[in-house]
Design an enzyme around this catalytic site. Structure first.
Site, mmCIF file in Angstrom:
data_model
loop_
_atom_site.group_PDB
_atom_site.id
_atom_site.type_symbol
_atom_site.label_atom_id
_atom_site.label_comp_id
_atom_site.label_asym_id
_atom_site.label_seq_id
_atom_site.Cartn_x
_atom_site.Cartn_y
_atom_site.Cartn_z
ATOM 1 N N ASN A 115 -9.682 -8.221 -13.696
ATOM 2 C CA ASN A 115 -10.430 -7.847 -14.894
ATOM 3 C C ASN A 115 -9.893 -8.514 -16.160
ATOM 4 O O ASN A 115 -10.642 -9.148 -16.921
ATOM 5 C CB ASN A 115 -10.392 -6.324 -15.089
ATOM 6 C CG ASN A 115 -10.879 -5.566 -13.880
ATOM 7 O OD1 ASN A 115 -10.126 -5.399 -12.927
ATOM 8 N ND2 ASN A 115 -12.111 -5.106 -13.891
ATOM 9 N N ILE A 144 -6.767 -6.690 -5.401
ATOM 10 C CA ILE A 144 -6.787 -5.763 -4.277
ATOM 11 C C ILE A 144 -7.510 -4.479 -4.675
ATOM 12 O O ILE A 144 -8.006 -3.753 -3.812
ATOM 13 C CB ILE A 144 -5.374 -5.436 -3.756
ATOM 14 C CG1 ILE A 144 -4.538 -4.694 -4.812
ATOM 15 C CG2 ILE A 144 -4.656 -6.685 -3.275
ATOM 16 C CD1 ILE A 144 -3.249 -4.094 -4.254
ATOM 17 N N ASP A 145 -7.595 -4.195 -5.972
ATOM 18 C CA ASP A 145 -8.229 -2.958 -6.440
ATOM 19 C C ASP A 145 -9.732 -2.935 -6.189
ATOM 20 O O ASP A 145 -10.354 -1.872 -6.231
ATOM 21 C CB ASP A 145 -7.968 -2.755 -7.931
ATOM 22 C CG ASP A 145 -6.503 -2.493 -8.231
ATOM 23 O OD1 ASP A 145 -5.867 -1.768 -7.448
ATOM 24 O OD2 ASP A 145 -6.001 -3.010 -9.240
ATOM 25 N N MET A 189 -2.104 2.469 -4.178
ATOM 26 C CA MET A 189 -2.463 1.924 -5.486
ATOM 27 C C MET A 189 -3.928 2.197 -5.829
ATOM 28 O O MET A 189 -4.766 2.398 -4.950
ATOM 29 C CB MET A 189 -2.195 0.419 -5.528
ATOM 30 C CG MET A 189 -0.738 0.049 -5.675
ATOM 31 S SD MET A 189 -0.516 -1.758 -5.736
ATOM 32 C CE MET A 189 1.217 -1.848 -6.165
ATOM 33 N N ARG A 191 -5.659 2.662 -10.027
ATOM 34 C CA ARG A 191 -5.540 3.422 -11.269
ATOM 35 C C ARG A 191 -6.802 4.233 -11.563
ATOM 36 O O ARG A 191 -6.761 5.438 -11.772
ATOM 37 C CB ARG A 191 -5.247 2.458 -12.421
ATOM 38 C CG ARG A 191 -5.009 3.116 -13.750
ATOM 39 C CD ARG A 191 -4.892 2.056 -14.835
ATOM 40 N NE ARG A 191 -3.960 0.996 -14.438
ATOM 41 C CZ ARG A 191 -2.651 1.042 -14.604
ATOM 42 N NH1 ARG A 191 -2.119 2.102 -15.177
ATOM 43 N NH2 ARG A 191 -1.885 0.054 -14.224
#
Length: 411
Positions: A115, A144-145, A189, A191
């Site tokens: 991002n 990976i998010d 992981m 957020r």
């Protein structure tokens, strides 16, 4: 559009993945084979390498070593977390970037990241247009998010999802060895988006995975969580939980906020310690043996469980970025358009950088169960094709053989 001749720069930014170098190879190999690209330069540690005039001459690398990038995890050129200022408020960095571009006659710039990296790409692109300097700028996705807007999924996610699912299956086997009770909590992981934690459901789907899964797309209530654990533990004597690091209360504050001690270069809180915190709460409530496990960095670069599909698509993204730029396109990010009905297919498309930069794609609420402690079948159907295939990665003495670049500085 007339042919644009000049050098190109490839940079990598943000957190590493198991396949980010496959994308870099897609850019480098395609650029080296493209006649109008006169020189291929790799930025040392992302945009900081441009600002510091530390650029590697990729033409000097051995072809065989470059090919090993496809199976080499983490960012081979080096990464950074560096946020460019608003050029209308401070254009110091942009003037320096333009100076370096002119020095090396850079007419193509490829930035491989997530991002914030797409934000960097977008800002540079707009500045170059305003300055009247023709340079075609393309974003190559990585995270990976899996939270980049405008694309079906992101390179890096499939391999991380496969690592998480595999690890959860192995932990499940370990946790069910003894005839004594135990609660296992695995922190994953993620957020604001729960794609990674949700991938633990693949292990459950395969028969050896978490009983409960919590994503940041829904509010987390500690009392409800303890009730969920109690229910499963009282029934089976075991309970396995997968939880995203970014779970939060109804007011938006992170459950692990008390453990937050720092921020990264973009001002994002560094989360961690959630598994231990929840383990303490469960132990206090139930008296059971509880184990908290934080996968931490292990899930980012697990190339030993990489998805061949992920590697191939990562390479394709880099290749498509160069081909698009050479054809005259700029100010875009390579995206994926996929179908899953009747077999999985994936094709590249291009999205405007401004709709990608600083936007986050979340797990659809309807893919999460009503009470918020698990995922539904559509999530499994979405992820499963992305983890397929075993790469034929080279080994020496049964250990991975990673690329060894010369990293000759350009002059």
């Amino acid at each position: 559009m007339s042919e644009l001749r000049g050098a190109c720069i490839i940079g990598q930014s943000g957190g590493p993945t198991a396949v980010i170098n496959a994308s870099a190879l897609g850019v480098i190999r395609t650029a080296l084979d493209t006649e109008c690209i006169t020189r291929v330069l790799g930025a040392a540690h992302g945009i900081k390498g441009v600002l510091d005039d530390r650029l590697y001459d990729m033409n000097q690398e051995d072809a065989a070593e470059l090919e090993l990038l496809k199976y080499t995890p983490s960012s081979a050129l080096g990464s950074c977390r560096y946020k460019l200022a608003d050029p209308d408020k401070d254009d110091t960095d942009y003037k320096r970037i333009l100076e370096i571009f002119r020095k090396y006659d850079v007419r193509y710039f490829f930035y491989n990241g997530g991002n914030d990296s797409m934000d960097t790409c977008n800002k540079i692109s707009k500045y170059m247009q305003k300055a009247g300097y023709e340079c075609r700028i393309m974003g190559v996705p990585k995270t990976i998010d899996n939270d980049l807007n405008g694309t079906d999924h992101c390179p890096g996610f499939g391999s991380a999802a496969k690592f998480i699912a595999t690890t959860c299956m192995e932990v499940h086997r370990d946790a069910h060895v003894y005839d004594t009770g135990m609660v296992t909590i695995i922190e994953i992981m993620g957020r604001h988006a729960g794609w990674l934690a949700g991938s633990a459901a693949l292990a459950t789907w395969a028969g050896y995975g978490p009983d409960l899964i919590y994503l940041p797309e829904t509010d987390f209530d500690l009392t409800d969580f303890l009730d969920d654990v109690h229910r499963v533990y009282d029934k089976t004597g075991k309970c396995m939980v997968a939880v995203s690091e970014g779970i939060h209360r109804a007011d938006g504050t992170f459950i692990s906020e008390a453990k937050t001690s720092a921020t990264d270069g973009f001002g994002h809180a560094q989360l961690g310690g959630l598994a231990a915190m929840l383990a303490d709460a469960v132990k206090l409530e139930t008296g059971a043996k509880v184990r908290g496990i934080e996968l931490s960095l292990l899930q980012r670069c697990g190339s030993h469980t990489a998805s061949k599909t992920d590697i191939d698509e990562a390479f394709l993204a880099g290749k498509a970025a160069v081909e698009a730029a050479v054809s005259g396109i700029t100010d875009k990010m390579v995206a994926f358009r996929c179908t899953r009905e009747g077999g999985y297919t994936c094709q590249t498309s291009l999205e405007p950088l401004e709709i990608v930069a600083n936007a986050e794609k979340k797990v659809p609420r309807e893919w999460i169960n009503a009470v918020g402690n698990g995922v539904e079948q559509p999530f499994i159907d979405y992820v499963l094709p992305l983890i397929q295939g075993e790469p034929d990665a080279p080994r020496t003495n049964s250990l991975p053989r990673f690329a060894k670049l010369k990293k000759v500085l350009a002059h």
